[in-house]
Every structure is written in C-alpha cells, then in structure tokens.
Design an enzyme around this catalytic site. Structure first.
Site, PDB file in Angstrom:
ATOM      1  N   TRP A  31      13.695  28.883 -17.252  1.00 50.08           N
ATOM      2  CA  TRP A  31      14.218  27.848 -16.347  1.00 50.08           C
ATOM      3  C   TRP A  31      14.235  26.461 -16.952  1.00 50.08           C
ATOM      4  O   TRP A  31      14.915  25.587 -16.459  1.00 50.08           O
ATOM      5  CB  TRP A  31      13.431  27.823 -15.029  1.00 50.08           C
ATOM      6  CG  TRP A  31      11.954  27.977 -15.212  1.00 50.08           C
ATOM      7  CD1 TRP A  31      11.276  29.161 -15.161  1.00 50.08           C
ATOM      8  CD2 TRP A  31      11.001  26.967 -15.517  1.00 50.08           C
ATOM      9  NE1 TRP A  31       9.944  28.939 -15.420  1.00 50.08           N
ATOM     10  CE2 TRP A  31       9.745  27.602 -15.622  1.00 50.08           C
ATOM     11  CE3 TRP A  31      11.074  25.591 -15.697  1.00 50.08           C
ATOM     12  CZ2 TRP A  31       8.583  26.914 -15.909  1.00 50.08           C
ATOM     13  CZ3 TRP A  31       9.920  24.900 -15.981  1.00 50.08           C
ATOM     14  CH2 TRP A  31       8.693  25.558 -16.081  1.00 50.08           C
ATOM     15  N   ASN A  32      13.452  26.249 -17.999  1.00 50.45           N
ATOM     16  CA  ASN A  32      13.468  24.900 -18.575  1.00 50.45           C
ATOM     17  C   ASN A  32      14.601  24.821 -19.591  1.00 50.45           C
ATOM     18  O   ASN A  32      14.855  25.786 -20.300  1.00 50.45           O
ATOM     19  CB  ASN A  32      12.125  24.603 -19.251  1.00 50.45           C
ATOM     20  CG  ASN A  32      11.945  25.435 -20.492  1.00 50.45           C
ATOM     21  OD1 ASN A  32      12.153  26.641 -20.465  1.00 50.45           O
ATOM     22  ND2 ASN A  32      11.573  24.829 -21.579  1.00 50.45           N
TER      23      ASN A  32
ATOM     24  N   LYS B 134      21.824  36.112 -18.585  1.00 48.13           N
ATOM     25  CA  LYS B 134      21.016  36.217 -17.366  1.00 48.13           C
ATOM     26  C   LYS B 134      20.283  34.909 -17.170  1.00 48.13           C
ATOM     27  O   LYS B 134      19.482  34.494 -18.005  1.00 48.13           O
ATOM     28  CB  LYS B 134      20.006  37.361 -17.461  1.00 48.13           C
ATOM     29  CG  LYS B 134      19.252  37.552 -16.163  1.00 48.13           C
ATOM     30  CD  LYS B 134      17.860  38.066 -16.384  1.00 48.13           C
ATOM     31  CE  LYS B 134      17.010  37.910 -15.144  1.00 48.13           C
ATOM     32  NZ  LYS B 134      16.806  36.502 -14.740  1.00 48.13           N
TER      33      LYS B 134
ATOM     34  N   GLY C  62      11.588  33.006 -23.425  1.00 54.47           N
ATOM     35  CA  GLY C  62      10.737  33.090 -22.233  1.00 54.47           C
ATOM     36  C   GLY C  62       9.292  33.286 -22.660  1.00 54.47           C
ATOM     37  O   GLY C  62       8.909  32.917 -23.773  1.00 54.47           O
ATOM     38  N   GLY C  63       8.520  33.880 -21.760  1.00 52.75           N
ATOM     39  CA  GLY C  63       7.088  34.024 -22.007  1.00 52.75           C
ATOM     40  C   GLY C  63       6.751  35.320 -22.750  1.00 52.75           C
ATOM     41  O   GLY C  63       7.523  36.280 -22.734  1.00 52.75           O
TER      42      GLY C  63
ATOM     43  N   GLU D 173      12.171  34.017 -28.654  1.00 54.22           N
ATOM     44  CA  GLU D 173      11.692  32.630 -28.718  1.00 54.22           C
ATOM     45  C   GLU D 173      10.691  32.484 -27.581  1.00 54.22           C
ATOM     46  O   GLU D 173      11.077  32.440 -26.417  1.00 54.22           O
ATOM     47  CB  GLU D 173      12.862  31.648 -28.498  1.00 54.22           C
ATOM     48  CG  GLU D 173      13.904  31.663 -29.576  1.00 54.22           C
ATOM     49  CD  GLU D 173      13.407  31.114 -30.900  1.00 54.22           C
ATOM     50  OE1 GLU D 173      12.369  30.443 -30.926  1.00 54.22           O
ATOM     51  OE2 GLU D 173      14.062  31.392 -31.911  1.00 54.22           O
TER      52      GLU D 173
ATOM     53  N   CYS E 110       8.681  24.343 -24.578  1.00 52.14           N
ATOM     54  CA  CYS E 110       7.987  25.320 -25.428  1.00 52.14           C
ATOM     55  C   CYS E 110       7.325  24.636 -26.616  1.00 52.14           C
ATOM     56  O   CYS E 110       6.339  25.122 -27.133  1.00 52.14           O
ATOM     57  CB  CYS E 110       8.962  26.382 -25.892  1.00 52.14           C
ATOM     58  SG  CYS E 110      10.406  25.690 -26.674  1.00 52.14           S
TER      59      CYS E 110
ATOM     60  N   GLU F  27      -1.264  28.351 -22.925  1.00 51.78           N
ATOM     61  CA  GLU F  27      -0.045  27.581 -22.678  1.00 51.78           C
ATOM     62  C   GLU F  27       0.068  27.309 -21.178  1.00 51.78           C
ATOM     63  O   GLU F  27       0.133  28.232 -20.371  1.00 51.78           O
ATOM     64  CB  GLU F  27       1.203  28.346 -23.143  1.00 51.78           C
ATOM     65  CG  GLU F  27       2.439  27.461 -23.050  1.00 51.78           C
ATOM     66  CD  GLU F  27       3.755  28.203 -23.186  1.00 51.78           C
ATOM     67  OE1 GLU F  27       3.850  29.360 -22.749  1.00 51.78           O
ATOM     68  OE2 GLU F  27       4.703  27.606 -23.730  1.00 51.78           O
TER      69      GLU F  27
HETATM   70  P1  NAD Z   1       9.676  34.276 -18.191  1.00 47.10           P
HETATM   71  O1  NAD Z   1       9.331  35.097 -19.379  1.00 47.10           O
HETATM   72  O2  NAD Z   1       8.927  34.488 -16.942  1.00 47.10           O
HETATM   73  O3  NAD Z   1      11.225  34.476 -17.807  1.00 47.10           O
HETATM   74  C1  NAD Z   1      12.246  34.321 -18.730  1.00 47.10           C
HETATM   75  C2  NAD Z   1      13.444  35.149 -18.302  1.00 47.10           C
HETATM   76  O4  NAD Z   1      13.144  36.538 -18.412  1.00 47.10           O
HETATM   77  C3  NAD Z   1      13.868  34.932 -16.856  1.00 47.10           C
HETATM   78  O5  NAD Z   1      15.281  34.883 -16.804  1.00 47.10           O
HETATM   79  C4  NAD Z   1      13.334  36.168 -16.162  1.00 47.10           C
HETATM   80  O6  NAD Z   1      14.030  36.521 -14.984  1.00 47.10           O
HETATM   81  C5  NAD Z   1      13.530  37.215 -17.232  1.00 47.10           C
HETATM   82  N1  NAD Z   1      12.740  38.438 -17.047  1.00 47.10           N
HETATM   83  C6  NAD Z   1      11.582  38.592 -16.364  1.00 47.10           C
HETATM   84  N2  NAD Z   1      11.167  39.882 -16.452  1.00 47.10           N
HETATM   85  C7  NAD Z   1      12.069  40.535 -17.222  1.00 47.10           C
HETATM   86  C8  NAD Z   1      12.196  41.880 -17.684  1.00 47.10           C
HETATM   87  N3  NAD Z   1      11.311  42.814 -17.375  1.00 47.10           N
HETATM   88  N4  NAD Z   1      13.237  42.198 -18.455  1.00 47.10           N
HETATM   89  C9  NAD Z   1      14.138  41.266 -18.802  1.00 47.10           C
HETATM   90  N5  NAD Z   1      14.096  39.989 -18.381  1.00 47.10           N
HETATM   91  C10 NAD Z   1      13.066  39.618 -17.596  1.00 47.10           C
HETATM   92  O7  NAD Z   1       9.586  32.772 -18.684  1.00 47.10           O
HETATM   93  P2  NAD Z   1       9.627  31.455 -17.790  1.00 47.10           P
HETATM   94  O8  NAD Z   1       8.344  31.348 -17.042  1.00 47.10           O
HETATM   95  O9  NAD Z   1      10.909  31.388 -17.045  1.00 47.10           O
HETATM   96  O10 NAD Z   1       9.684  30.348 -18.940  1.00 47.10           O
HETATM   97  C11 NAD Z   1       8.566  29.805 -19.522  1.00 47.10           C
HETATM   98  C12 NAD Z   1       8.271  30.435 -20.870  1.00 47.10           C
HETATM   99  O11 NAD Z   1       9.399  30.300 -21.742  1.00 47.10           O
HETATM  100  C13 NAD Z   1       7.145  29.710 -21.569  1.00 47.10           C
HETATM  101  O12 NAD Z   1       6.257  30.617 -22.166  1.00 47.10           O
HETATM  102  C14 NAD Z   1       7.860  28.889 -22.628  1.00 47.10           C
HETATM  103  O13 NAD Z   1       7.075  28.512 -23.719  1.00 47.10           O
HETATM  104  C15 NAD Z   1       8.971  29.800 -22.999  1.00 47.10           C
HETATM  105  N6  NAD Z   1      10.055  29.049 -23.676  1.00 47.10           N
HETATM  106  C16 NAD Z   1      10.237  29.220 -25.026  1.00 47.10           C
HETATM  107  C17 NAD Z   1      11.211  28.489 -25.681  1.00 47.10           C
HETATM  108  C18 NAD Z   1      11.459  28.668 -27.167  1.00 47.10           C
HETATM  109  O14 NAD Z   1      12.548  28.361 -27.613  1.00 47.10           O
HETATM  110  N7  NAD Z   1      10.510  29.115 -27.954  1.00 47.10           N
HETATM  111  C19 NAD Z   1      12.015  27.610 -24.976  1.00 47.10           C
HETATM  112  C20 NAD Z   1      11.793  27.461 -23.624  1.00 47.10           C
HETATM  113  C21 NAD Z   1      10.816  28.199 -22.990  1.00 47.10           C
END
Ligand code: NAD
Length: 534
Positions: A154-155, A178, A231-232, A253, A287, A386
């Site tokens: 979301w960020n 997505k 994502g995470g 990432e 991130c 984090e």
């Molecule tokens: P998240 O992992 O909860 O969600 C990310 C995405 O994955 C969402 O669209 C979510 O709906 C989807 N998702 C969830 N479960 C899934 C599954 N089983 N299969 C496929 N997709 C699924 O992350 P968040 O809380 O939205 O974002 C924060 C995290 O993102 C933090 O850890 C942050 O550090 C990381 N982040 C990393 C970078 C980078 O470039 N390294 C950049 C921004 C954010």
C-alpha cells in the site's frame, strides 16, 4: 456524509465489477471515514484477467508490436502520468494518508521510469556465440516471458507499479497487477491512463482484493510466467510456495531495518536532515526507512538533542495541506501494532526521547507522533523489528569495526546510510555492509537508472536499472548449420556422437562410399555435427 466513490477493475480492456458485485471499503486514514468502494476479485475474476493477459501475449496485437512501437506506447503513458500527477497524487493521499506534497511529486517522477524503459525497449539484444564446433552459427535472442503478475503493497503503490510495469511491458510481456487491499484507488486511476494511452485490451489488467483468494490465485496460476512481488516477508513465503505450482520466476522486494551511521567527522547538519527524511518521510512507511540510528560516541549527545528538538517541531496533520510535514499511518492496524511495539521497547529499557503516542490535537484518523527511542542494547527487540512507522531506534558506537558489526547484525539487508567526511572510510564501510543499497552522505534517493533491491530477508532480484528489462526476458538459443554438405545417415555412428564406443570401419563399408568428382571418397557427415549432443 459525502458520497462514496465506486471503483471498477480493469480486465481485458473493460471496466468491471467483481463477481457477484462483491466490494470492500477503503478508509481515508486522515479521518477514519470510508470514502470508496473497491471491487473484491474472486478466483474467477483473477482467472479471467490472467487468461486475457495470456491471449494478448500469444495472439496479439501486443505480441506482434515491434519494440519501438512498445516504446512509443510507454512514452505516451509517461506523458499522461505527468499530466495527471495532481489527480493521481490526491487519490493516493486520500487512500493512504501519504502527504500530497510527496504523492504528487512521486506521480510525476514515475513518468521517468516509463521514459527510461521506453528507451530500452529497442535496445535489448542477444549475442552471437563463438561456438566450439565447426560449420555452426549460434546466436541468442531475448524473448518476453509471457504473463507477469505484479503484486504491490500500500505504500508508494504507483512508484512500485512503475518499476515493475516499465521493464515488463517494454520487454513485450503482458501484466496482471494486484493492488493492495489498503490502497487500490490510485492504481485504478492509473488504469484509466493505461486505457487512454491506447494499450490493447488484456495487456494491462488490474485486479483488486485480498491475499485470499485474489493474491493466491494469481501467483499460483499456471499461465503466469513471472511474479514480481513487493511486500512483507511472510507474504513472500506464500508466494515462493505458490511458485512450486507454476514454476514462475519470482523476484521479491521485501522489508528492511536499515542502519543510518553517523561518524564524528560527519557534516552533522546534513546528517540530521538526512535522518529526519529517512525515518519520518512517508510517516516511516518506507521499506528503506533508516530506522536504526548509530551515533559515534563523541557526537552522540549533541546530535540526539538536536534531532529531538527538530522532531518536536514537525507539523503533523492533514496530508492534503501543503504546510503539513507528516501525515497519518495508512491503517488503524498499523497504529495499534506500533503502539504495542513501542510500549514493549520501553519495558525492555528503551528511553523515550520523543513521541510515543497519538498526537493530542488529532482525535480522528490514524496519526502517531514521530518517535525516538534510545535503546540500551542491540538486543532490544525493536532494533531488528520492522515497524513500518515513524519510530527511530538509537544506539551508540565507538569504532568503525564495531558499527559495521552492529549494522550487519540484522535479518534484513535492504539499505544503509553512512555519514562521514572521510571518503576512504565511507567506501570501506559501504563494502563491508550487507545491504543492496548504500547511500553515502545522502539518503532515500532513487532513480530509474539505479538498481534497487536487498540482501538476506529483504528479498532477491533487482528492480530499475539497465538490467531490469533483461529480467523480464529469457534467452532463446538458435543453432544454424552452415555446412554445404548433407547431414549423414544418423544410423552411422561416429566417435563423439554416439554413446557407444566407435568401432573400426570394415574395408567393405568404406568402399561402398560414392566417389567424388575428383575421384576421392566422399566424407560421410555424422548427425548431429561435432562432439557432444543433448
Ligand atoms: P503485505 O505483504 O501484507 O502485502 C503486499 C501485497 O501482497 C498486497 O497486495 C496483499 O494483498 C498481497 N498478498 C497478501 N497475501 C498474499 C498471498 N497469499 N498471495 C499473494 N499475494 C498476497 O505487505 P504490506 O503490509 O502491504 O506492505 C508492507 C511491507 O512491504 C513491508 O514489509 C515493507 O517493507 C514492504 N515493502 C518493500 C518495498 C521494497 O521495495 N523492498 C517497498 C515497499 C514496501
């Protein structure tokens, strides 16, 4: 109450509701009020999106376009993004609470990512190989992979979309994006610009929904060739497991807990500014947030006093207002988790130097004060957790060796900031640091030209840079026989061709070979030529 905005998804060039009209609510983090309804994609919706992307890839017209034509489409999209940066920025701000100042600028800047990749589209080349066999010409071409699943958090969602779509589309792939369930609206506004830029139906599809079933169905779909995930780490583990279903290539990432190191000889004014931008920019929901500050003993007290004084002056409030310096967190869940983690750190002996609570003047919304914690030791839990929020952990060090050890003492490896006037030391520490990005006397700068990605639990694969477009292709090896002579009877085995040992030829067999015009015996060609066959 103002009217809720209702969005649709983009599948196969059409704006559609989710199956059965199912929706979920999007909340404005600045007010806590629902402002939009977003379609919730079912398994069937995701299947339709992937199948549309696959058709557009295999049957065209996308697969039939030349790289230069793809470049032109990307440039058109880039121009539309820059022209519509205000609308995109406002939508992202209302949806995520990130300051308009930042989202507007980001929406404009992401145009550069599309321009950069548009320029690369017709510069992806294969190789001619100096092959180790006679009469063969061997070359490679780079071919697109097929359907790319791009999943973002979301960020900074538009920024993250740009780093994925730019190279993926330039290379000739089609995409199913997505959005995050916490921030879908700006992505759907972006979809309108994709449509206006004239991309054929199915080339870019946008689905909205939750990890289950939307994310799971997408990442395990048999027609998906590559998953580009941001994502995470926990979600990443699901995605890697899902890739066992379709053998999709995966890039990750993930998160970070990046060290920000200030040596005694640093330009302290610059370091304080860099640290404030590094941890309080985007309310710490970045991130690459520099969330672990390491101060060398000689300057630690003065630096910390200055940092605390300036942090106390940060204007926190409405993210749409130009004078605001820090907005809210994106979700209530984030706020509750951060409150709990800060309380735990204080229990473990951390000294609260600033913040640590919701601001008194902001009752509605998910606001949290910029927070500074002096930690008693590297072992304090918060130092390697984090938080994805405006919380800084501060520690002290004596020597270069000590700070390198402390900086690397983490499961993450995304970024590192080094502030010093000693160039040789800066380079030594940069080399010793296990992080994908090192900033020396600067922080949190990105560019389409510079690779981005992490080590360890911060993921694998790189985004941006010249290499990114190659990561959305794979080589095809083409072998051409240039010999004027016919291929020999495969039944006649020759040394190095057969797995059977070569047998000496009988005299009678040699004499059966036809005579050449000059009276000699024609050479028999083995098939395939040369040594070593598959
Ligand atoms: P998240 O992992 O909860 O969600 C990310 C995405 O994955 C969402 O669209 C979510 O709906 C989807 N998702 C969830 N479960 C899934 C599954 N089983 N299969 C496929 N997709 C699924 O992350 P968040 O809380 O939205 O974002 C924060 C995290 O993102 C933090 O850890 C942050 O550090 C990381 N982040 C990393 C970078 C980078 O470039 N390294 C950049 C921004 C954010």
């Amino acid at each position: 109450m103002s009217e809720r905005k209702r969005y649709q998804m983009l599948i196969d060039g059409e704006w559609v509701d989710g199956e059965g009209g199912k929706t979920f609510e999007s909340v404005n983090p600045a007010t806590g009020a629902v402002w939009a309804e977003i379609p919730e994609a079912s398994e069937a919706d995701v299947n339709r999106a992937v199948e549309a992307a696959h058709r557009a890839f295999l049957e065209g017209p996308w697969s039939k376009t030349t790289p230069s034509e793809r470049g032109r489409s990307l440039r058109k999209l880039a121009d539309l993004l820059a022209e519509n940066s205000e609308l995109l920025g406002r939508t992202e701000t209302v949806d995520t609470g990130k300051m308009l100042k930042e989202t507007r600028w980001q929406a404009k800047y992401i145009a550069e990512f599309f321009h950069f990749n548009a320029g690369l589209a017709d510069k992806v080349t294969g190789e001619t190989l100096p092959i180790d066999k006679p009469d063969l010409c061997v070359f490679t071409t780079r071919e697109p992979l097929g359907v790319v699943a791009a999943i973002v958090p979301w960020n900074s969602q538009l920024f993250l979309v740009a780093v994925k779509l730019g190279p993926a589309l330039a290379a000739g792939n089609t995409v199913v994006l997505k959005a995050s369930e916490h921030a879908s609206a700006a992505m759907l506004e972006f979809g309108k610009l994709v449509e206006a830029a004239g991309f054929p139906p199915g080339v870019v599809n946008i689905v909205t929904g939750f990890g289950e079933p939307c994310g799971r169905t997408l990442t395990s779909h048999p027609l998906v060739a590559r998953v580009s995930f941001t994502g995470g780490p926990e979600t990443a583990r699901h995605i890697v497991r899902n890739s066992a279903e379709n053998f999709a290539e995966v890039s990750l990432e993930l998160g970070g807990k990046s060290p920000f190191i200030v040596f005694e000889d640093a330009d302290l004014e610059s370091a304080v500014n860099g640290q404030m931008a590094g941890i309080f920019g985007a309310s710490g929901q970045s991130c690459v947030a520099g969330s672990r500050l390491y101060l060398q003993d000689g300057i630690a007290d003065g630096f910390l006093d200055d940092l605390v004084a300036r942090t106390a002056n940060i204007r926190i409030g409405d993210p749409l207002a130009e004078e605001t310096q820090m907005g809210p967190l994106a979700t209530e869940g984030q706020m509750i988790r951060i409150e709990a983690e800060v309380a735990k750190a204080i229990d473990q002996g951390a000294k609260l130097r600033h913040g640590g609570k919701k601001p008194a003047h902001l009752n509605a919304g998910w606001y949290y004060e910029p927070t500074i914690l002096e930690c008693p030791a590297q072992e304090t839990g918060i130092v390697d957790t984090e938080l994805f929020g405006p919380v800084l952990s501060v520690l002290r060090f004596k020597t270069e060796e000590e700070v390198v050890r402390l900086a690397n003492d983490t499961k993450y490896g995304l970024a590192c900031g080094i502030f010093t006037r000693d160039g040789a030391r800066a380079l030594r520490v940069a080399k010793a640091t296990r992080a994908g990005i090192v900033w020396i006397n600067t922080y949190r700068v990105v560019s389409p030209i510079a690779e981005f990605g992490g080590f360890k639990d911060s993921g694998y694969g790189r985004e941006s840079g010249f290499q990114a477009i190659y990561d959305y292709t794979r080589p095809k090896t083409v072998w051409i026989n240039t010999s004027p002579e016919p291929i020999a009877d495969p039944g006649v085995m020759r040394e190095g061709v057969s797995s059977r040992p070569a047998r000496p030829r009988a005299r009678s067999e040699r004499s059966r070979r036809p005579r050449t015009a000059r009276g000699g015996r024609a050479r028999r060609r083995a098939w395939p030529r040369g040594t070593g066959s598959a």
